[in-house]
Structure formats: structure tokens, C-alpha cells
Design an enzyme around this catalytic site. Structure first.
Site, PDB file in Angstrom:
ATOM      1  N   TYR A 136       0.855  -1.185   0.000  1.00  0.00           N
ATOM      2  CA  TYR A 136       0.000   0.000   0.000  1.00  0.00           C
ATOM      3  C   TYR A 136       0.891   1.235   0.000  1.00  0.00           C
ATOM      4  CZ  TYR A 136      -3.717   3.164   1.758  1.00  0.00           C
ATOM      5  OH  TYR A 136      -4.611   4.174   1.938  1.00  0.00           O
ATOM      6  N   LYS A 164      -1.668  -1.508  -3.745  1.00  0.00           N
ATOM      7  CA  LYS A 164      -2.707  -0.477  -3.724  1.00  0.00           C
ATOM      8  C   LYS A 164      -1.981   0.854  -3.913  1.00  0.00           C
ATOM      9  CE  LYS A 164      -6.181   1.693  -0.723  1.00  0.00           C
ATOM     10  NZ  LYS A 164      -6.779   1.707   0.647  1.00  0.00           N
TER      11      LYS A 164
END
Length: 293
Positions: A136, A164
């Protein structure tokens, strides 16, 4: 049926009572709301779930509750991250990840390591995790941006399956897609950039607004994934005005206010966040009415 982790995953908020305790009845209703709205998988205890202020025991209980109430048996991604690598690894050895399809692990924040440190951090987590790892990248919170080069180096690890991307740098997403392994997942971490990122090779989005408006948002993302970019663009315009209001007073302050306006959950949050102001709520109501949200 779409491949796993393709499509929309709401980063589930954690409904709370006024005293800050977790409202499990509200969480059950939220799971049903987003599941009925057609989302493809669930993210548990991400940033939007106020993971910064939930205890380890609460995180475990929330995960178990979601698993118990996941009536559509959607894949689950569980947030396990931090800036103390040994502690993250220790937690991975403690928590029961049965029924979890992947973990979401944020780039280490505050310490601001260089690329070699980021690579060493994620390698240690991926080596320890019994389930696949989705990285992320969110520079606005961590203070550092994982470059495409760093991401692509880590993409070679057999237990790191995707990222992400919330850098909001489209060129960086394009660089990742250009040289990534074929099965490595590029997932948007920004709601309004999700359609452009899908156009650049992304497979979907981990979303804030999908907590409150799952059906409309999911139809938009599915249209983009199916190649109907005109249809997706036409819907995307309806989310442009509400998006900045979600973060004006902090996340998940904004989306919790929308859930309250819709009668789905109360808008209580934990300090240092505070409930949305009534002024923000009134502006949200105007936008929601105008854009059919």
C-alpha cells in the site's frame, strides 16, 4: 465471476458508539449494505477502518466478526502494517488468518526509510506472512513515495501479489504496469482516479465511497473493467464533487457522515478525529441530492 481482487473493495469503516466502543450491529448492517451493493471483496482494518486507533484485540475481534457475518463469502483483505517491522512480523505470527485471502500492508511511515529499507521491510513481512501480501503506497500519510522501481523489485517476491497505489501519480502507475509480472495486481487507492488507473492496466479499487454508495460506484468500476469507458466516465462525474468533502475533516470522518445522512450508521469516530461538522454535513447533502448519491 471476476478474478480475485478485481473490482471494488470497500475499505470498511468501523461503526462506533458515542463512547468510542465498536458498534458491531452497525458493522453487520454495513457488511450487508456493501455486499448487497455488489462489491467484489472486503478490506478489513485499513486506514478507513480507523486502524490507527483500534487495539490489537479489537482488530482481531473485528476480523472474526467480519468473517462470521460475510454472508456472501466475499474474499477478505486484512490490514496488517506498521513502521516497526519486527512488531508487524510478530503480529503475523499471532493472528489467526484462517479465512483471510491476503493482507494489506502500508509502506512504513514516519521513519521514512529509503528504497533499500522499504524493500527489506516488505521482504520480511512477505517471508513471514502465511497469506499473500498486497502493498500500500500512500505518500500523503507515510511521508515517502514508493517509486515504480521499488514496487517492481518487490513484485518479484513470490508472496507479494499486488499494490494499492494511492500516490495519485498516473505516470507511476503506467510505469508499474509496463514492467510488472503478468499476474501482479495494480489496484487504485483513490476513488476518482480508479477509472483512469484501470485504463492504464489497473484491476480495480479499494474504496472509501463504496461504503456509502456501493451499487453506483461498483457499476462504474465494472463498466471500466469491461471496457465501457464512456459509461464509466459518465458516472464518474457524479463522484467528483463529493470526493474532496470525504477528506476535508479527515478520513473516515466524511464517509461516516454520509452513512449517517443515509441512516445507515452513526458518524462517531475516535480521537484525535472528531465527528464531521454540521456545516460539512449540509454541504454533503446538497451534493448528494444534485449528483444522485
Amino acid at each position: 465471476m471476476r478474478p480475485k481482487f478485481h473490482g471494488v473493495a470497500p475499505a470498511l469503516v468501523t461503526p462506533m458508539h458515542e463512547d468510542g466502543s465498536i458498534n458491531y450491529d452497525g458493522l453487520k448492517s454495513l457488511i450487508q449494505h456493501v455486499s448487497d451493493g455488489g462489491v467484489d471483496y472486503l478490506v478489513v482494518q485499513g486506514t478507513t477502518g480507523e486502524s490507527a486507533t483500534t487495539s490489537k484485540d479489537e482488530k482481531k475481534r473485528i476480523l472474526e466478526f467480519v468473517k462470521e457475518n460475510n454472508y456472501k463469502n466475499l474474499p477478505i483483505v486484512y490490514g496488517v502494517g506498521g513502521n516497526n517491522t519486527p512488531e508487524v512480523v510478530k503480529y503475523l505470527n499471532e493472528v489467526d488468518l484462517t479465512g483471510v485471502d491476503a493482507i494489506l500492508s502500508v509502506c512504513p511511515y514516519y521513519n521514512k526509510p529509503g528504497a533499500r529499507g522499504v524493500i527489506a521491510h516488505y521482504t520480511a513481512i512477505a517471508d513471514a506472512s502465511p497469506v499473500p501480501v498486497i502493498m500500500y503506497n500512500i505518500p500523503g500519510r507515510t511521508g515517502i513515495n514508493m517509486s515504480a522501481s521499488t514496487t517492481l523489485t518487490l513484485a518479484q517476491h513470490p508472496n507479494i501479489i499486488g499494490i494499492k497505489e494511492a500516490s495519485c501519480i498516473i505516470e507511476q502507475c503506467m510505469e508499474i504496469y509496463k514492467d510488472k509480472p503478468e499476474d501482479f495486481l495494480l489496484i487504485s487507492g483513490d476513488d476518482v482516479q480508479a477509472v483512469p488507473i484501470i485504463a492504464c492496466g489497473g484491476v480495480g479499487v479499494m474504496s472509501v465511497i463504496a461504503n456509502a454508495v456501493p451499487t453506483k460506484f461498483t457499476k462504474m468500476i465494472h463498466a471500466a473493467l469491461d471496457g465501457d469507458f464512456k459509461g464509466a466516465r459518465d458516472v464518474l462525474g457524479d463522484f467528483l464533487a463529493i470526493d474532496p468533502l470525504l477528506y476535508e475533516e479527515g478520513n473516515p470522518v466524511g464517509v461516516k457522515k454520509i452513512l449517517e445522512i443515509k441512516g445507515l450508521a452513526e458518524s462517531h469516530v475516535r480521537l484525535p478525529l472528531v465527528k464531521a461538522s454540521e456545516e460539512l454535513g449540509e454541504r454533503m447533502k446538497v451534493v448528494m441530492a444534485k449528483d444522485n448519491l
